[in-house]
Structure formats: C-alpha cells, structure tokens
Design an enzyme around this catalytic site. Structure first.
Site, PDB file in Angstrom:
ATOM      1  N   ASP A   1      53.209  64.405   0.908  1.00 53.43           N
ATOM      2  CA  ASP A   1      53.478  63.148   1.193  1.00 53.43           C
ATOM      3  C   ASP A   1      54.991  62.874   1.821  1.00 53.43           C
ATOM      4  O   ASP A   1      55.726  61.931   1.712  1.00 53.43           O
ATOM      5  CB  ASP A   1      53.233  61.879   0.308  1.00 53.43           C
ATOM      6  CG  ASP A   1      51.920  62.289  -0.472  1.00 53.43           C
ATOM      7  OD1 ASP A   1      50.880  62.520   0.210  1.00 53.43           O
ATOM      8  OD2 ASP A   1      51.825  61.910  -1.778  1.00 53.43           O
TER       9      ASP A   1
ATOM     10  N   GLU B   1      44.546  55.443   3.083  1.00 55.77           N
ATOM     11  CA  GLU B   1      45.646  55.228   2.288  1.00 55.77           C
ATOM     12  C   GLU B   1      46.889  55.765   3.322  1.00 55.77           C
ATOM     13  O   GLU B   1      46.663  56.245   4.756  1.00 55.77           O
ATOM     14  CB  GLU B   1      45.602  56.184   1.148  1.00 55.77           C
ATOM     15  CG  GLU B   1      45.425  57.561   1.463  1.00 55.77           C
ATOM     16  CD  GLU B   1      45.251  58.238   0.035  1.00 55.77           C
ATOM     17  OE1 GLU B   1      44.814  57.469  -0.959  1.00 55.77           O
ATOM     18  OE2 GLU B   1      45.224  59.715   0.026  1.00 55.77           O
TER      19      GLU B   1
END
Length: 805
Positions: free
Chosen positions: A61, A228
C-alpha cells in the site's frame, strides 16, 4: 475563471550578461560565460522492479511524496519488512527515503513497536498510509485493521509524529462499508476531501479547513466487489479516482487490479472510459494495471508521483509469483499472522492517452530494466551549498539575494529586500526546447502584497523577453506575465481564499511548443490549487534562462530545476489479434438435443444428467446447485480439446442470474484442481440490502506451493469489464516456453465489438488444457451459450493487461 488582458510593459528587462553579479555576502562571483545545459531529454538511468529490492522484503500500500529537502519519501503498511534478515516481527508504518525515486533506504517507522498510541484497540494493525503536505505540515493518515482512520502530523517527512486520533470512526461514519483505505485530496477552491472505504463501497466527504475532521454530507462514489484504495488526482478539468478491486492479498493467487473512473466534480459521479458509472452494481473497465503473465500478480493500492520532467508514475505494490508469501510472523501489536503476502513497492510510467491513464501504454507492470524517472535538474539548484557562481541577479536594482537555510528545506535562496520592481536570480546556463521548470516558493513576511515566482528569461538579443509565473498575494492569483518585443501580456487564475502565501508551495511551469502552462500545489500530488495557460508570442518562445523571482516582499525559493519536458505517449499498445477461426474447435450450437450428440467433439465431466440442451440456435443450460471449488467438485463441465499452439476461445452468453454465487461461462480445464475460469458471476454486496453485483470474474485454481503440503486454492479473483444480460467472453491462450507456463488473458464485451482486455493468470504447465463450458452454484439461473468459437492467435499484441477497444 481565467482572465486575459494586455497591459503596459512594466517588468524590467532581464539581463543575464556575463558581468552580472549576485548580491550576497560570501557568495562566489559568477563565471563570465554561459554554460549550456547538456542533459538529454530523458533520463539515462534505468531501474528494475521492485524498487525496494534489497532494501525491505515488502512494502504494501505504498504512498510517496517529495519532501521540501528535495528527496522522495515513501510510506507503507505495517509488515515484516526485515523478515529475511531474521526479524520475526513487523514494523509499524515504515518510511523509506530516496534521492531518485528508485534507490531507497530505510529511515525508520512512524511508530516504534510498543509505542503506538494507547487508544488503539488491542491487536489493531496500521494499514494503508496516505501522505499530504498542508500548511507546511506533513499529514499522514492511516487506517486501523479494527476500522477507522487516524491522523498523525509532523514538520518533517520522517517525524517525530504528533497523534491526532481518529478522524473517521470505525463505525457510524456515514459510509456503510469498511472505514479504511483513505486518501486526502485538496481541490482548487481549497476544500480538503477524504476518500475512504473498502470491500464494495467507496465514499467521499469534505473536511474542515485544517483537514482534521469530516464536514457536510458523505457521498457514495463507487460500488465494486472488494473496491478500495481510492486515490484522486485532477487533470485537464477532470477528477480521476484510481482504486483497486478483486483479490488483494492471496499470494500468487491475488487478482488485485488498478482501475479508474473520472468525474467533473470531486463528489462524482465517476464513470469509466466506457461510460459506466462506478456506482453501477457491475464490474468495471478502465483498467490501469493488471497482471500480465510476466511474474507479477496482484498490482494494486496505488498512488501517483511526478518526476521533474512532468512524467507521472504509478506507485503500487505487486506480488512475485516466484516468492509470494511469508512464513508465519509475529504481529506488531500482538497475535500470530499466518498468511501474509510479500508485496514490494513498484513504479511504472503512467501514460495519459485520449484522456485516460494506463500503465506503460497498456503493457502493465514491468519486470525488466526500464528508463528511470528524471530526478536530476539539467539546470537549477537546491542551494544546499549556497548560491552557485553561475547564478546572477537581474531586474530590480533593489534585489538582495542571499544564501539562507530553513530547518525543513536545508539551503535556500532568500530575497531579503522588498523590491518595488520584479527581482530575479537567474541561472545563466540555457535550457532550450520544450522544458519543465519547477521550484518551491513562498513569501518570507506577512502583509497584503508581494509575489514570489519563477522566470524563464531571454539573453543576448532576446534580453527583455521573459515568461514569469507569480504566486501573487495582492491579486490572490496565479499569474503568468509574458513580455516580448516590449509588450506584456498577463494571464491569471484565482487562488483559494485560504491560500497561505507564507507556506511552501511548488510552482511548475511547462512550455510545450507555443503554449506555457503553470500550476501551483502544496504537495506535487496532482491536486493543483491553481492552473493557468498562455499562448506565447514568437519572441517569448525561446527564452531559455531559468530563475526565481520576487516583487513587493521578501521571498524564499528552493529546489529549482529545469529539464526537458517529457514526451507523452499517444497510443496504447496493441491488443491481441484474432486469426482464422478453427472450425474443428468451434460450435455454433445450431442443432437440437444433447450437445455431445450434435457434436461428438464435446464430452462431459459429471454432466450426463444435466439439463443442457440445444435449441433456438443456442446451448441452454441451468445452474443446479453444484460447485467446482477445492474439495467440492460436483459441477458438470462440458469439454473439448484445444488446438495446437496459441489460440483465443470466445463465447456469447445470455445469463439471468439473480442470486449470489450463480455463474456461467468459459473454462480452460486440466483437472478439478487446476483450471482457469471466466464467468458472468453474481455475488452479494457486503454492505447488505440484498443487492447483488454482476461481474466478469476470472479465477484460477491450482496448488499453492508455499503451503505444506501444497494445496489447491481458489480465493483471488480478477474482475474485468462490466457484465450485462448478454456478455461476450474471451480467453486468449499463450504458451510461455521460457517458463513452461500456460498464460491466459481475459477479455469481455457487452456488444461483441468493443472489448475490455483484463488481466492474465499463469498456470505451470503439466497436462494439456481443454476448452470447457460451465454453469454452477445456486440453482435456478438460465444460461444460453450462443456459440463457442476458437481462433488462431494471429498476434499476441500486448499479451498484457490494460487495453480496451
């Protein structure tokens, strides 16, 4: 609104003659000859993904920012970054530093293990950081595995960090989804927004002036199975929301894919390149990056960074199919983590083609040497060693340029006076042609007047010609003044009422041909607070000396660079090309009765008792509650042989499923535990209400070699373009001889003409695959297969993900 007017020439001529001097104590006298810039138009360096190789084992991420010290900083999810060095635990939000975006060093963690805020729930892990720069403060937001989004701030990109607690609660935020995976965005009117959500829904809300709390309504902007990781940028009047969907973290079986939608407002509606609203309950196209069969799987959770040449780069993680998983590790806040995937940081060129972004023109993640980002100025200075001798003052005789320093930036150039006329500090080396100039600027004192900026100045017979971009406090505007042949033209766009002229902002100027465009932002993250363009008269098209500017107040400048402007890519890589139809491996389903009777090339696996029947020019076949998943192998499969060599198999499918898990489509089948399956699938929405998604779902089942013993898994789908009542499905097969693998890429269409080419799965070759059809899971859905057509694969084209027709 952009204002254009012609005004009298008020800017003093910029003379960068050989005898020009720098007015500063202790600085060197400038040399007496101009020194031409010698940098090539593109970086001569190369890099190979992952860029964190040899530094950390994993960096999920990732997000990135350029600090005011001129270096790049990256932040990652809590993970066991040094497991290969013998560490058994994790680091909480690790931080990396780089001078060039490709060579990184570890600098520490946001929170040391055991020193996280005491309000964190027990065993909560910090995920998905996002970094911004607001009012000379670094804003690091992060999610907790228990839910909720928190904020930490610092005057430095490496901390120490001040904890501000939750800014989005774990529940009751107004967004009925997982309250994680946030990213901030600041619009040109100064409004801060935060986007967040996970597992099927993404929301947005405005924030208060200091970006510490939600204000106003919460708006739902995207529905997508496992959607997401939203990240929003603004470009050419559109807001682009990058996000990831499908299977995030299942090692070599991760189907994560980066997609995008765009809107004319930060609150949406966001639509795909095909015009599908991201709130539609179907899978989406507009693929930015997906697995392409080259060893990298699950590319996702992306951010964006821009190099000094103006080239955008997608920053993301991916998983090596050869080294996908960690052994069990100790969680940073307690517990034992048994199934973490290694997700190192990747970067690749992000191309904007026909208004839509795609990685490497559609070629997908790279796995070999690539041209590196441009991170070194051809002309310019970071002023870390004072004011260079080659820089000279010009313009106002009242200029007082001096070397200085600031705690957050290091060495800087300071205008200590408040010249009534524009004052410049100019690098006498020329930079010619299309160019991008960038610098950090601010005013050093309060008041209601004054401006700081950057200049492109003429020399020799073009002395007096110039292009100056001002961040102008008196006008509260971003202003371009263009002077040529004694006449000055001025262009401006307003800046937000909240704009702080005494805070660092990055000013960037791009000159391409006869057009110059300037934008100002706080953090270089494609969220400009102002943008203005001008058409240059002939006399101003060749001004080639770069410098900083001030008028009316003391100013400070840093990190000034000029490099040849990047060359944009204008065409996507080709998509696969179908060759001759192979009749022996095709069926139009024009007969009646059983399919295996009408065409003996078909045979059944567990299907003799199914209701599959030919009629009306189609194969009609209902779902019947059976399954094809790990040990639950009860579904019938209709099979026939595949041709020799590479091929594409296609079907046209009508499907009326309305219950979760119903599906029908194509399969390339070896056995019950080794196959690739592309289906129109119905799946439920996690946030309830009884609604369902209709998806084109691409699944792989095979052994997971990192388990002991190796077991078959079936958990990480990819999702392609939208599914409709009638959906066309394709599987393109290529045998990868070098790796002895079956590489299979998916495509789908809702009209049979325009195709979304999605990701690719790789399957180690053992026995031959067979072409198959399948309907399965919850009973009661009717499937009609209009045909099965198999073609030679005339050209693999991109043989990679991301190309849409």
């Amino acid at each position: 609104m952009r204002v254009h007017r012609t005004v009298p020439a008020v800017v003093a001529a910029v003379t960068v003659a050989a005898a020009a001097t720098v007015t500063t104590a202790g600085s060197a006298e400038p040399t007496t000859a101009s020194e031409p810039a010698t940098a090539a138009a593109e970086s001569t360096r190369s890099y190979t993904n992952p860029v964190t190789e040899g530094v950390v084992d994993t960096f999920p991420d990732p997000t990135m920012i350029r600090g005011k010290d001129g270096a790049w900083y990256a932040y990652g999810t809590t993970n066991p970054i040094f497991n290969s060095a013998g560490e058994t635990g994790e680091h909480i939000l690790p931080v990396l530093r780089s001078e060039d975006m490709t060579s990184w060093e570890y600098t520490g963690d946001v929170y040391a293990a055991g020193e996280q805020p005491d309000w964190w729930p027990t065993n909560a892990r910090a995920w998905a950081p996002d970094i911004r720069y607001i009012d000379e403060t670094y804003y690091l937001t992060y999610s907790l595995s228990s839910g909720g989004v928190a904020l930490a701030t610092s005057a430095s990109p490496t901390g120490p960090w001040e904890d501000h607690g939750l800014i989005i609660p774990a529940g009751g935020s107004g967004c009925p989804t997982g309250n994680i995976d946030q990213a901030l965005f600041t619009d040109s009117d100064g409004t801060h927004y935060v986007y967040w959500g996970s597992y099927d829904l993404i929301c947005v809300s405005a924030m208060n002036e200091d970006a510490t709390a939600l204000v106003g309504p919460v708006t739902q902007v995207a529905k997508g199975r496992r959607a997401e990781g939203a990240f929003v940028v603004e470009r050419d009047g559109y807001y682009y929301m990058f996000y990831s969907d499908a299977g995030c973290c299942q090692g070599a079986f991760s189907g994560y894919t980066v997609k995008v939608g765009r809107a004319e407002d930060p609150r949406g509606p966001f639509v795909t390149r095909q015009g599908v609203d991201l709130m539609e309950p179907t899978s989406k196209g507009s693929i930015v990056a997906a697995a392409n069969g080259n060893g990298w799987v699950g590319p996702g959770h992306s951010a964006i960074q821009t190099d000094l040449a103006g080239q955008d780069w997608l920053v993301y993680h991916a998983i090596s199919a050869d080294d996908p998983d960690f052994p069990p590790v100790d969680g940073a806040t307690g517990g034992r983590l048994a199934s973490l995937s290694k997700r190192p940081m990747m970067i690749d060129r992000l191309e904007w083609i026909d208004g839509w972004p795609v990685v490497r023109g559609g070629a997908g993640p790279s796995n070999g040497p690539q041209q590196a980002p441009v991170t070194t100025a051809a002309v310019g200075s970071a002023f870390d060693e004072g004011l260079p001798a080659r820089w000279g003052s010009a313009g106002s005789a009242d200029a007082r340029w001096a070397a200085g320093s600031r705690p957050d930036a290091g060495g800087v150039a300071v205008q200590t006076a408040a010249p009534a006329e524009p004052a410049y500090l100019v690098d006498r080396r020329p930079v010619r042609g299309d160019v991008r100039v960038e610098g950090d600027v601010k005013l050093a004192a309060g008041g209601s007047s004054g401006a700081s900026g950057l200049v492109l100045a003429g020399a020799g017979d073009r002395a007096g010609d110039e292009v100056v971009t001002w961040v102008d406090r008196a006008k509260q505007a971003l202003v371009i003044t263009v002077t040529a042949d004694g006449e000055t033209f001025e262009y401006e766009t307003p800046l937000p009422d909240t704009f702080d002229y005494q805070s660092w902002h990055t000013l960037a100027i791009e000159r391409r041909g006869s057009t110059v465009t300037a934008e100002v932002s706080a953090d270089r993250l494609r969220d400009p607070l102002g943008r203005v363009s001008a058409e240059l008269p002939a006399g101003a098209r060749h001004v080639d000396r770069v410098g900083v500017a001030s008028v009316g107040a003391p100013a400070v400048a840093d990190n000034v660079s000029a490099v040849p402007l990047h060359e944009p890519v204008s065409e996507r890589v080709p998509e696969p090309v179908l060759g001759e139809q192979l009749d022996e491996y095709s069926d139009e389903f024009d007969g009646t009765g059983r399919p295996e009777t009408a065409d003996p090339a078909w045979s059944w696996l567990r299907g003799e008792g199914s209701d599959a029947t030919l009629g009306g020019g189609a194969l009609n076949w209902s779902t019947d509650g059976t399954e094809l998943w790990r040990g639950s192998n009860t579904a019938p499969v209709l099979l026939r042989d595949t041709p020799q060599g590479d091929f594409v198999v296609e079907t046209k499918l009508e499907f009326d499923g309305d219950r979760p898990a119903q599906q029908a489509g194509l399969v390339l089948y070896e056995n019950d535990d080794r196959y690739l399956k592309l289906t129109h699938t119905v799946l439920g929405m996690r946030f309830g209400g009884g609604d369902v998604f209709h998806l084109t779902e691409f699944m792989k089942e095979a052994e997971r070699p990192t388990t002991t013993p190796p077991i078959d898994v079936f958990t990480g789908p990819m999702f392609g373009g939208p599914a409709a009542d009638t959906t066309w499905l394709r599987l393109a097969y290529v045998y990868d001889e070098a790796n002895d693998e079956h590489d299979v890429r998916m495509a789908s269409s809702t009209d049979g003409e325009h195709w979304t080419w999605g990701g690719a799965w790789s399957l180690p070759a053992r026995d031959p695959l067979r072409i198959g059809l399948i309907t399965m899971n919850a009973p009661g859905a009717a499937a009609q297969f209009d045909y099965v057509r198999t073609y030679d694969l005339a050209a693999t084209g991109a043989a990679v993900a991301g190309s849409e027709g």
